[in-house]
Design an enzyme around this catalytic site. Structure first.
Site, short mmCIF file in Angstrom:
data_model
loop_
_atom_site.label_atom_id
_atom_site.label_comp_id
_atom_site.label_asym_id
_atom_site.label_seq_id
_atom_site.Cartn_x
_atom_site.Cartn_y
_atom_site.Cartn_z
N ARG A 54 0.84 -1.20 0.00
CA ARG A 54 0.00 0.00 0.00
C ARG A 54 0.87 1.25 0.00
NH1 ARG A 54 -1.98 -0.04 4.80
NH2 ARG A 54 -0.72 1.72 5.54
N TYR A 106 -16.96 16.47 -15.70
CA TYR A 106 -17.40 15.08 -15.55
C TYR A 106 -18.42 14.94 -14.41
CZ TYR A 106 -16.98 10.15 -14.16
OH TYR A 106 -17.23 8.86 -13.78
N ASP A 177 -7.38 18.90 -14.89
CA ASP A 177 -7.65 17.53 -15.31
C ASP A 177 -7.22 17.42 -16.77
OD1 ASP A 177 -8.77 15.14 -16.28
OD2 ASP A 177 -10.43 15.23 -14.87
N LYS A 202 -8.30 5.98 -19.12
CA LYS A 202 -8.63 6.48 -20.45
C LYS A 202 -7.44 6.34 -21.39
CE LYS A 202 -12.60 7.57 -18.52
NZ LYS A 202 -12.38 7.54 -17.08
#
Length: 384
Positions: A54, A106, A177, A202
């Protein structure tokens, strides 16, 4: 933009080699998938740079170093999704702070802000990203300006350098973004942005087979805080997910060139079709942001949106009538996708002032043969 030769390797070379030297243990040319949760220590606190996956994993480190290099950033942090990356950036703020965000973005970001962060004291105002509108909405507590450029789904273009100057003059951060543009087409940090966010799901991954997110910055203090949040909240990608994004990034430049070629042809065809009311694509000279996009982007991207004459019913008919374009959410992969934002990716905006025109369709134009793509859309528009 891509680095000049005097600044080091070109973008295409960095995408293949950045952060990915041959594995020192075996000489493997491709970064191995370190599928382990923990790492042996020679004594308490003594290890080879990793103790628990992690907190850090060699496959993830390779991805973070590669993507940071592509963005021209000093630091990068990978996350389990684009929204996890956004959540970490919003946690840089304190309760009572205020965010100005572009009024086209978004739907998942809107949900995160309106139903998660505002509930714990964060203020948020959607606003047109002009100087006059931003200054009119500015509050004493404004600490961040949040920008998508090109935006989702209307492909609006924001002037990153101008927004950075405005935000910094008022002691606020500029967050960009960069998912739609990718670092191949646009590098916001070089224009003054403080933080860059990606959904690696994406274009960076590029093959619809992985979910992930990424945050880049060159500010040491912000990077330290983001790295802390990455570990403390635990929304990290697994090593196989990191491997898949690394593999996708290797072909990012060649894919983006094909995406751009195809999207430009699609936009031109749609602009001349009698069933299309309006086309949103920054590469079209009539687009309001065309000149700004031409200045700050290498090319205009692979996303195209358009409204259909006849309203929502006709738009829905077109969306289900294509065969090469797949009706599905997401974007940025090798295959072409079509979707209806008002009912799909932006459904969370329904009923708000930000609701999407139900006649709008969004295309993620893939890298298939352009003749097949044009014929598919033409048939869907002609017969829906």
């Amino acid at each position: 933009m891509a680095r000049e030769p005097s600044e080091g390797p070109a973008f295409e070379t960095l995408a293949i080699h950045g952060g990915q030297p041959p594995d020192p243990a075996t000489g493997a040319v491709i970064t191995p998938i370190y599928q382990t949760s923990t790492f042996a220590q020679s004594s308490v606190g003594q290890h080879q740079g990793y103790d628990y996956s992690r907190s850090g994993n060699p496959t993830r480190t390779a991805l973070e170093d590669c993507l940071a290099g592509l963005e021209g950033a000093a630091h990068g942090s990978a996350f389990a999704s684009g929204l996890a990356a956004e959540d970490a950036v919003l946690r840089l703020l304190d309760p009572g702070d205020h965010v100005l965000i572009g009024n086209d973005f978004y739907g998942g970001t809107y949900r995160l802000l309106s139903q998660v962060h505002t509930r714990v004291g964060l203020g948020c105002t959607p606003v047109a990203l002009t100087e006059s509108d931003l200054l009119a909405a500015w509050q004493p507590s404004t600490r961040m300006v949040w920008v998508e450029t090109p935006s989702n789904p209307l492909l609006r273009i924001a002037d990153i350098a101008a927004l950075a100057e405005l935000a910094h003059a008022r002691d606020a951060l500029l967050v960009v973004d960069n998912t739609f543009a990718t670092p191949y087409l646009q590098r916001p940090l070089g224009s003054g942005a403080d933080v860059v966010i990606h959904s690696t799901t994406k274009y960076l991954g590029g093959h619809s087979d992985v979910v992930g997110g990424f945050v880049a910055t060159s500010d040491d203090g912000l990077a330290e805080r983001i790295t802390f949040l990455q570990n403390a909240t635990g929304a990290v990608p697994g090593p196989f997910d990191c491997f898949l994004v690394l593999r996708g990034v290797k072909t990012l430049a060649v894919r983006m060139d094909r995406h751009c070629d195809n999207a430009a042809a699609v936009a031109e065809m749609l602009a001349g079709h009698p069933m299309v009311d309006r086309v949103y694509y920054p590469g079209l000279p009539g687009h309001a942001g065309h000149d700004t996009a031409r200045e700050q982007m290498r090319r205009f991207g692979g996303m195209v949106s358009f409204t259909v004459r006849g309203g929502e019913s006709r738009a829905l008919a077109v969306a289900k009538s294509t065969s090469v374009f797949t009706l599905a959410e997401s974007l940025g992969a090798v295959e072409s996708l079509i979707e209806h934002p008002a009912r799909m990716t932006h459904a969370s905006l329904s009923g708000s002032s930000l609701a999407i025109d139900p006649a709008l369709l969004r295309l993620s134009v893939g890298i298939e043969n352009i003749g097949d793509l044009l014929a598919d859309l033409q048939a869907a528009l002609d017969h829906a």
